[in-house]
Design a protein around this motif. Structure first.
Motif, PDB file in Angstrom:
ATOM      1  N   MET A 278      44.411  38.605  53.595  1.00 55.09           N
ATOM      2  CA  MET A 278      44.413  37.564  52.560  1.00 55.09           C
ATOM      3  C   MET A 278      43.376  37.830  51.695  1.00 55.09           C
ATOM      4  N   THR A 279      42.255  38.629  51.906  1.00 55.88           N
ATOM      5  CA  THR A 279      41.147  39.014  51.224  1.00 55.88           C
ATOM      6  C   THR A 279      41.081  40.132  50.302  1.00 55.88           C
ATOM      7  N   ILE A 280      41.506  41.124  51.340  1.00 61.74           N
ATOM      8  CA  ILE A 280      41.460  42.710  50.817  1.00 61.74           C
ATOM      9  C   ILE A 280      42.614  42.929  49.927  1.00 61.74           C
ATOM     10  N   GLY A 281      43.910  42.281  50.299  1.00 59.90           N
ATOM     11  CA  GLY A 281      44.988  42.685  49.305  1.00 59.90           C
ATOM     12  C   GLY A 281      44.629  42.351  47.941  1.00 59.90           C
ATOM     13  N   PRO A 282      44.346  41.291  47.491  1.00 61.90           N
ATOM     14  CA  PRO A 282      44.110  40.665  46.034  1.00 61.90           C
ATOM     15  C   PRO A 282      42.922  41.699  45.569  1.00 61.90           C
ATOM     16  N   SER A 283      41.720  41.904  46.339  1.00 61.72           N
ATOM     17  CA  SER A 283      40.648  42.810  45.814  1.00 61.72           C
ATOM     18  C   SER A 283      41.013  44.116  45.438  1.00 61.72           C
ATOM     19  N   ILE A 284      42.234  44.794  46.338  1.00 67.87           N
ATOM     20  CA  ILE A 284      42.572  45.969  45.860  1.00 67.87           C
ATOM     21  C   ILE A 284      43.518  46.161  44.727  1.00 67.87           C
ATOM     22  N   LEU A 285      44.252  44.866  44.584  1.00 67.86           N
ATOM     23  CA  LEU A 285      45.116  44.649  43.184  1.00 67.86           C
ATOM     24  C   LEU A 285      44.263  44.746  41.951  1.00 67.86           C
ATOM     25  N   LEU A 286      42.951  43.877  42.410  1.00 70.19           N
ATOM     26  CA  LEU A 286      42.202  43.811  41.104  1.00 70.19           C
ATOM     27  C   LEU A 286      41.352  45.270  40.822  1.00 70.19           C
ATOM     28  N   LEU A 287      41.465  45.962  41.832  1.00 73.46           N
ATOM     29  CA  LEU A 287      40.642  47.391  41.516  1.00 73.46           C
ATOM     30  C   LEU A 287      41.679  48.182  40.688  1.00 73.46           C
ATOM     31  N   ALA A 288      43.204  47.980  40.816  1.00 70.81           N
ATOM     32  CA  ALA A 288      44.074  48.444  39.923  1.00 70.81           C
ATOM     33  C   ALA A 288      43.891  47.852  38.542  1.00 70.81           C
ATOM     34  N   PHE A 289      43.720  46.644  38.427  1.00 66.62           N
ATOM     35  CA  PHE A 289      43.873  45.911  37.407  1.00 66.62           C
ATOM     36  C   PHE A 289      42.514  46.203  36.262  1.00 66.62           C
ATOM     37  N   PHE A 290      41.520  46.264  37.118  1.00 64.15           N
ATOM     38  CA  PHE A 290      40.113  46.622  36.410  1.00 64.15           C
ATOM     39  C   PHE A 290      40.168  48.282  35.648  1.00 64.15           C
ATOM     40  N   GLU A 291      41.185  48.899  36.101  1.00 66.07           N
ATOM     41  CA  GLU A 291      41.124  50.224  35.533  1.00 66.07           C
ATOM     42  C   GLU A 291      41.523  50.058  34.003  1.00 66.07           C
ATOM     43  N   SER A 292      42.490  49.036  33.751  1.00 66.16           N
ATOM     44  CA  SER A 292      42.795  49.327  32.483  1.00 66.16           C
ATOM     45  C   SER A 292      42.433  48.142  31.608  1.00 66.16           C
ATOM     46  N   PHE A 293      41.929  46.932  32.335  1.00 63.38           N
ATOM     47  CA  PHE A 293      41.351  45.665  31.618  1.00 63.38           C
ATOM     48  C   PHE A 293      39.972  45.547  31.765  1.00 63.38           C
ATOM     49  N   GLN A 294      39.351  45.404  30.595  1.00 66.00           N
ATOM     50  CA  GLN A 294      37.815  45.087  30.409  1.00 66.00           C
ATOM     51  C   GLN A 294      37.612  44.187  29.236  1.00 66.00           C
ATOM     52  N   SER A 295      36.830  43.432  29.373  1.00 65.55           N
ATOM     53  CA  SER A 295      36.217  42.298  28.519  1.00 65.55           C
ATOM     54  C   SER A 295      34.781  42.284  28.408  1.00 65.55           C
ATOM     55  N   SER A 296      34.239  41.391  27.527  1.00 61.11           N
ATOM     56  CA  SER A 296      32.969  40.999  27.810  1.00 61.11           C
ATOM     57  C   SER A 296      32.529  40.362  28.997  1.00 61.11           C
ATOM     58  N   LEU A 297      33.258  39.615  29.548  1.00 57.88           N
ATOM     59  CA  LEU A 297      33.019  38.945  30.935  1.00 57.88           C
ATOM     60  C   LEU A 297      33.162  40.273  32.128  1.00 57.88           C
ATOM     61  N   THR A 298      33.939  41.253  31.977  1.00 61.52           N
ATOM     62  CA  THR A 298      33.912  42.019  32.878  1.00 61.52           C
ATOM     63  C   THR A 298      32.847  42.895  32.587  1.00 61.52           C
ATOM     64  N   ARG A 299      32.180  43.421  31.547  1.00 58.30           N
ATOM     65  CA  ARG A 299      31.052  44.023  31.184  1.00 58.30           C
ATOM     66  C   ARG A 299      29.825  43.330  31.906  1.00 58.30           C
ATOM     67  N   VAL A 300      29.845  41.924  31.782  1.00 58.46           N
ATOM     68  CA  VAL A 300      28.828  41.025  32.429  1.00 58.46           C
ATOM     69  C   VAL A 300      28.681  41.267  34.095  1.00 58.46           C
TER      70      VAL A 300
END
Length: 391
Positions: A278-300
């Motif tokens: 339940m927890t690691i599945g979405p976290s691994i997806l976020l690892l893929a997502f943050f490869e291409s998506f970055q913003s001022s919030l992700t930089r913080v």
């Protein structure tokens, strides 16, 4: 995605920083919410949707942090010999165990007598790192196999009647089954073991096992595809296991009233297979997502993610210092510092505020930590002292 100046993997820093921010919410609730010591926020009969969410979302923190610790261990070992990598992991693991018993326990309790020693996530990470330090001398396949075995098979203990007393029981409890066991040292001191070691070790080993996907010469598109497939498979497995109600969590889902609350209330102590998926599945997806998506919030978020140990230790001391201030500001006396029903000094059982104040305190503390975290990250980047690798 690599930083142009530091060779760090930005997606990992962002995800780690995100879970560090969310983690502080749970500890803020422990210290400041008015029912934190008297009610279970996940109990469908007594909770509210907002209180349930406040506790439930923090379930993602420990599992993701342990998983990323394994991934970081692999990345840090790339430029070391096997002996050097093993030695570093062994020493850092032992150092983390000492930190848990001393700095973290005091930050949580503010009890200079250490009457209650708390073994939580840093203890589990430290012990798991020691084991990883031993197993890096074997092979990648061995580490992967052990990680899979520990994560998928440890719920077998849900079906085994274990002895209630004896040395074997203590060892089994510490390694596999504890849900919050208390072991007396003497008449004035006890140890509270809240994190069963080996299920978390399995998560760290699996994090280590995806390390090759993040090597410089590994194709980015292939890595992203593997992350998407792996994360999605974990989520699907969680749903299948939850609906079938056969294996993977001691608290089987009960359809009916409050069904949605029950469905997502998986066991963190110890981390069940269903909780892990339940927890690691979405976290691994976020690892893929943050490869291409970055913003001022992700930089913080990445600022906190680059200095997780520094942030983790400091946030306890800031929260507890604020607790002391509010303790006296609300008219409490020194005679009330230690409540025998509470593990935290300056935190009587009936003390606290509603969730809006808890959220305000949480956001304020996270904001206060931003500049210190940024400063320490710069210090680490511009200095080469040996001890910095342990922080």
């Amino acid at each position: 995605m690599k930083s142009a100046t530091t060779n760090r993997i930005v997606s990992i820093d962002i995800l780690r920083g995100l879970v560090m921010i969310i983690m502080a919410l749970d500890h803020t609730r422990d210290f400041f919410h008015n029912t934190a010591m008297t009610a279970d926020p996940l109990d469908p009969a007594t909770t509210t949707p907002m209180l349930y969410f406040t506790r439930w979302i923090t379930h993602y923190c420990a599992s993701t942090f342990v998983f990323l610790s394994g991934l970081s261990a692999y990345l840090s070992s790339k430029n070391k010999t096997t002996n050097e990598a093993s030695s570093f992991l062994l020493k850092r693991g032992l150092w983390l165990i000492i930190v848990e018993v001393t700095l973290v326990t005091f930050g949580l309790t503010f009890n200079p007598f250490y009457n209650f020693i708390i073994l939580q996530v840093i203890w589990a990470i430290g012990f798991s790192m020691v084991l990883l330090g031993l197993f890096v001398r074997t092979s990648y396949k061995v580490i992967l196999a052990i990680g899979l075995l520990l994560v998928f098979a440890h719920n077998v203990f849900d079906y085994i009647a274990l002895p209630k007393t004896g040395v074997t029981t203590v060892i089994t409890t510490l390694l596999m089954t504890t849900r919050g066991a208390v072991f007396p040292i003497d008449k004035n001191h006890v140890i509270g073991a809240f994190y069963a070691i080996l299920p978390w070790t399995g998560l760290m080993f699996l994090g280590y096992s995806i390390g090759p996907w993040f090597k410089k010469d590994f194709p980015a598109e292939r890595r992203k595809k593997l992350l998407l497939v792996t994360g999605s498979a974990a989520i699907i497995l969680f749903i299948v296991l939850r609906f079938t109600r056969v294996y993977g969590d001691p608290g089987l889902w009960k359809p009916g009233e409050h069904s949605i609350f029950s469905f997502f209330d998986t066991s963190k102590y110890p981390p069940s297979l269903q909780y892990t998926c339940m927890t690691i599945g979405p976290s691994i997806l976020l690892l893929a997502f943050f490869e291409s998506f970055q913003s001022s919030l992700t930089r913080v978020a990445s600022v906190y993610g680059r200095v997780p140990f520094f942030y983790y230790i400091l946030h306890f001391y800031i929260l507890h210092t604020l607790l002391v201030i509010l303790f006296y500001a609300t008219g409490h006396s020194s005679a009330q510092i230690f409540d025998p029903r509470s593990p935290f000094a300056f935190r009587p059982v009936n003390f606290g505020y509603g969730l809006p104040i808890v959220y305000l305190i949480w956001l304020s503390v996270v904001a206060v930590l931003y500049l210190p975290a940024k400063w320490f990250n710069h210090y680490k980047m511009t200095h080469q002292q040996w001890w910095l690798s342990y922080l």
